[in-house]
Design an enzyme around this catalytic site. Structure first.
Site, mmCIF file in Angstrom:
data_model
loop_
_atom_site.group_PDB
_atom_site.id
_atom_site.type_symbol
_atom_site.label_atom_id
_atom_site.label_comp_id
_atom_site.label_asym_id
_atom_site.label_seq_id
_atom_site.Cartn_x
_atom_site.Cartn_y
_atom_site.Cartn_z
ATOM 1 N N ALA A 1 0.826 -1.227 0.000
ATOM 2 C CA ALA A 1 0.000 0.000 0.000
ATOM 3 C C ALA A 1 0.851 1.264 0.000
ATOM 4 C CB ALA A 1 -0.909 0.004 1.234
ATOM 5 N N PRO A 2 0.398 2.328 -0.656
ATOM 6 C CA PRO A 2 -0.912 2.498 -1.306
ATOM 7 C C PRO A 2 -1.008 1.948 -2.730
ATOM 8 C CG PRO A 2 0.297 4.556 -1.367
ATOM 9 C CD PRO A 2 1.156 3.599 -0.602
ATOM 10 N N LYS B 1 3.528 1.100 -6.753
ATOM 11 C CA LYS B 1 4.421 0.143 -7.434
ATOM 12 C C LYS B 1 3.665 -1.097 -7.883
ATOM 13 C CE LYS B 1 8.339 1.922 -4.858
ATOM 14 N NZ LYS B 1 7.558 2.647 -3.826
ATOM 15 N N GLU C 1 -0.653 -6.400 2.109
ATOM 16 C CA GLU C 1 -0.546 -5.220 2.984
ATOM 17 C C GLU C 1 -1.142 -5.579 4.343
ATOM 18 O OE1 GLU C 1 0.815 -2.072 3.012
ATOM 19 O OE2 GLU C 1 -0.086 -1.928 4.999
ATOM 20 N N ARG D 1 -4.637 1.251 5.134
ATOM 21 C CA ARG D 1 -3.795 1.359 3.929
ATOM 22 C C ARG D 1 -4.206 0.316 2.891
ATOM 23 N NH1 ARG D 1 0.800 4.588 4.276
ATOM 24 N NH2 ARG D 1 1.936 3.255 2.827
ATOM 25 N N ASP E 1 9.341 -3.512 -1.073
ATOM 26 C CA ASP E 1 9.509 -2.057 -0.924
ATOM 27 C C ASP E 1 9.229 -1.796 0.554
ATOM 28 O OD1 ASP E 1 9.841 0.617 -1.863
ATOM 29 O OD2 ASP E 1 7.675 0.881 -1.749
ATOM 30 N N CYS F 1 12.839 4.013 1.094
ATOM 31 C CA CYS F 1 13.017 5.449 0.872
ATOM 32 C C CYS F 1 13.857 6.022 2.010
ATOM 33 C CB CYS F 1 11.685 6.170 0.693
ATOM 34 S SG CYS F 1 10.555 5.980 2.055
#
Ligand code: SAM
Length: 293
Positions: free
Chosen positions: A116-117, A120, A138, A143, A181, A232
């Protein structure tokens, strides 16, 4: 305000000069960037539709579907029918890298482990021309609802949605490819003009969860299967250290991401991996490509 301890962490990882560049990179205002949803439209049509409402765009050298909408704000773009119909998805350029490195193909069975969201997830689906069998997992209920909404709006009709803790998925599953991710401290995307909820404890907890998720991803991958690990964060304790600890004790190996593939502002990172520096165009981001032996 950037917390003092983060300065220390950045200096420890990159030295004083690069740490200062990273801090400067946090402070700049980036233009809105978007991805053309090729399941519903194409780049030329989007460029024309945006031009009609007075929004000019720039292309990105390493990805035809990415556009930089200089001068437009997110709210304006969200009001457009292009956006409401799911023909575009607002997404940072850095975050478009992980699906490109994973390179999903039609017929592959792919797990998007922490989805989520769904930026990707839907990019993976579009890159495979709707031909990959994608499972998007998720853990967070709210989310997950956002993921469901985005997947529907983007027309990613064959994505299988799973509300579950990925660390507890049945070891019986096997996937050709996995995108992890990972949840992270967000140290690549800080905005000093907003309140920053970052603590050393959060970073430590993120690193523990990242290791757990990466071990699980390697279990769920077929032999010879491919995995992308991204965050990130620009902190080594969430990137290089996580990889070293997990790969040293597992059957995963790094596959180098060719330097010439993406022309980007980079920070030093373990050989073959990619760490994007926060700049006026990019958020800080880390990507590694892994194969299960
Ligand atoms: N890939 C997403 C995208 O591009 O839109 C962003 C993913 S975000 C960095 C990480 C996500 O992992 C969050 O939505 C978080 O709720 C979820 N998450 C955290 N722990 C999880 C777990 N154990 N199992 C599944 N999802 C988890």
């Amino acid at each position: 305000m950037i917390p003092q301890f983060l300065n220390r962490f950045l200096e420890r990882d990159y030295g004083k000069v690069l740490a200062e560049e990273i801090l400067r990179g946090y402070s700049v205002r980036r233009p809105v960037t978007l991805r053309v949803n090729t399941l519903k439209t194409d780049g030329q049509r989007v460029v024309s539709a945006l031009a009609e409402v007075g929004i000019g765009v720039r292309r990105v050298s390493w990805y035809d579907d990415a556009l930089i909408a200089d001068g437009a704000d997110e709210e304006t773009l969200r009001r457009l029918s292009l956006y409401k119909k799911g023909e575009i998805y607002l997404q940072s350029l850095s975050s478009m890298l992980s699906p490109l490195v994973l390179d999903p193909q039609s017929g592959e069975n792919i797990l998007d482990m922490t989805a989520a969201p769904g930026g990707k997830t839907t990019q993976l689906y579009a890159l495979s021309h709707g031909g990959a069998q994608i499972t998007a997992c998720e853990k967070d209920k709210i989310r997950f609802e956002r993921l469901k909404f985005n997947v529907q709006r983007q027309g990613a009709s064959r994505v299988n949605l799973l509300l579950a803790d990925a660390t507890k998925l049945d070891d019986f599953f096997r996937f050709d490819k996995i995108l992890l991710d990972a949840p992270c401290s967000g140290s690549g995307t800080l905005d000093p003009s907003r309140p920053i909820a970052l603590s050393q404890k959060l970073i430590e907890n993120s690193a523990q969860l990242q290791k757990k998720l990466l071990k699980k991803a390697l279990t769920l991958l077929k032999r010879g299967g491919l995995l992308v690990y991204s965050t990130c964060s620009v902190l080594n304790c969430e990137n290089g250290d996580v990889l070293r600890e997990v790969l040293d004790s597992s059957d995963g190996e790094l596959i180098p991401i060719p330097e010439e593939r993406f022309s980007l502002p980079r920070l030093p990172s373990p050989k073959g991996t990619l760490c994007v520096a926060p700049t006026e165009l990019y958020e800080g981001f880390f990507v590694a490509h892994i194969r299960k032996k």
